[in-house]
Scaffold this active site. Sequence first.
Site, PDB file in Angstrom:
ATOM      1  N   HIS A   4     -89.942 130.784  -7.824  1.00 38.23           N
ATOM      2  CA  HIS A   4     -88.720 129.750  -8.405  1.00 38.23           C
ATOM      3  C   HIS A   4     -88.599 129.780  -9.718  1.00 38.23           C
ATOM      4  O   HIS A   4     -87.910 129.148 -10.227  1.00 38.23           O
ATOM      5  CB  HIS A   4     -89.064 128.466  -7.588  1.00 38.23           C
ATOM      6  CG  HIS A   4     -89.157 128.707  -6.277  1.00 38.23           C
ATOM      7  ND1 HIS A   4     -90.395 128.748  -5.262  1.00 38.23           N
ATOM      8  CD2 HIS A   4     -87.953 128.511  -5.287  1.00 38.23           C
ATOM      9  CE1 HIS A   4     -90.016 128.844  -4.192  1.00 38.23           C
ATOM     10  NE2 HIS A   4     -88.639 128.747  -4.167  1.00 38.23           N
ATOM     11  N   ARG A  87     -95.011 114.190 -16.260  1.00 43.08           N
ATOM     12  CA  ARG A  87     -93.657 114.022 -15.703  1.00 43.08           C
ATOM     13  C   ARG A  87     -93.050 113.048 -16.312  1.00 43.08           C
ATOM     14  O   ARG A  87     -93.411 112.107 -17.059  1.00 43.08           O
ATOM     15  CB  ARG A  87     -93.788 113.346 -14.144  1.00 43.08           C
ATOM     16  CG  ARG A  87     -92.686 112.855 -13.521  1.00 43.08           C
ATOM     17  CD  ARG A  87     -92.793 112.726 -12.113  1.00 43.08           C
ATOM     18  NE  ARG A  87     -92.120 111.546 -11.690  1.00 43.08           N
ATOM     19  CZ  ARG A  87     -90.736 111.447 -11.656  1.00 43.08           C
ATOM     20  NH1 ARG A  87     -89.876 112.329 -12.002  1.00 43.08           N
ATOM     21  NH2 ARG A  87     -89.965 110.411 -10.973  1.00 43.08           N
ATOM     22  N   SER A 202     -84.760 102.992 -14.042  1.00 41.11           N
ATOM     23  CA  SER A 202     -83.454 103.254 -14.097  1.00 41.11           C
ATOM     24  C   SER A 202     -82.688 102.160 -13.093  1.00 41.11           C
ATOM     25  O   SER A 202     -81.570 102.098 -13.340  1.00 41.11           O
ATOM     26  CB  SER A 202     -83.087 104.633 -13.615  1.00 41.11           C
ATOM     27  OG  SER A 202     -83.671 104.712 -12.119  1.00 41.11           O
ATOM     28  N   ASP A 203     -83.149 101.360 -12.418  1.00 39.19           N
ATOM     29  CA  ASP A 203     -82.552 100.503 -11.688  1.00 39.19           C
ATOM     30  C   ASP A 203     -83.725  99.632 -11.017  1.00 39.19           C
ATOM     31  O   ASP A 203     -84.713  99.951 -11.126  1.00 39.19           O
ATOM     32  CB  ASP A 203     -81.990 101.277 -10.264  1.00 39.19           C
ATOM     33  CG  ASP A 203     -82.877 101.936  -9.375  1.00 39.19           C
ATOM     34  OD1 ASP A 203     -83.335 101.412  -8.500  1.00 39.19           O
ATOM     35  OD2 ASP A 203     -82.976 103.118  -9.863  1.00 39.19           O
TER      36      ASP A 203
END
Length: 232
Positions: A4, A87, A202-203
């Site tokens: 990949h 990450r 983010s939320d």
Amino acid sequence: MSVHIGAEKGQIAETVLLPGDPLRAKYIADTYLENVECYNEVRGMYGFTGTYKGKRVSVQGTGMGVPSISIYVNELIRSYDVKNLIRVGSCGAIRKDVNVRDVILAMTSSTDSQINRVAFGSIDFAPCADFGLLKAAYDAASERNIPVTAGNVFTADQFYNDDSQIEKLAKHGVLAVEMETTALYTLAAKFGRKALSILTVSDHVITGEETTAEERQTTFNDMILLALDTAL
């Protein structure tokens, strides 16, 4: 090349930032790195290598969820001998004392994924961040005057999930929900590599406040700067 990732040997640095969104990978490379080379476009999952303050760093998109990040982390380690995996992602807060756009350093990650049940059977393996990377990120945050919170996050297998367990998780100190950290930390432990998740809220699951897709792609700069400083 791996299945990949289309890079040749030597094209990927020993330290790799891992955003889920491939467009965030491109944003990081375009905004913060010099001498940038795109080494991967397979399945639209961009990968770039460049330099940050003279240090060679790569950025590789991973997609969403445990299965997707597991593919890229496995291939980065096994095919390209990557040593440090950081990450840079988003998460949803589940505590009232955590706000949208806050930065979280994930010390460890609980999960409802079966990834560790398959590997360990009845044992509850508790994957955790590398302390050296965690400390470097915390120190970088102090130097930049960026407020951060360190603690437990929850890696969920479903994005649209039943919220019945959220209150219990929050009461046990879990800060936020995301979808990849358990896999990252478990694979890093398996192969003897170093890993850290730096997350931006983010939320908010409780209040309903959220950022836009464009903001998630291009404005979580505090998190990115901490990750790059940690890479040094």
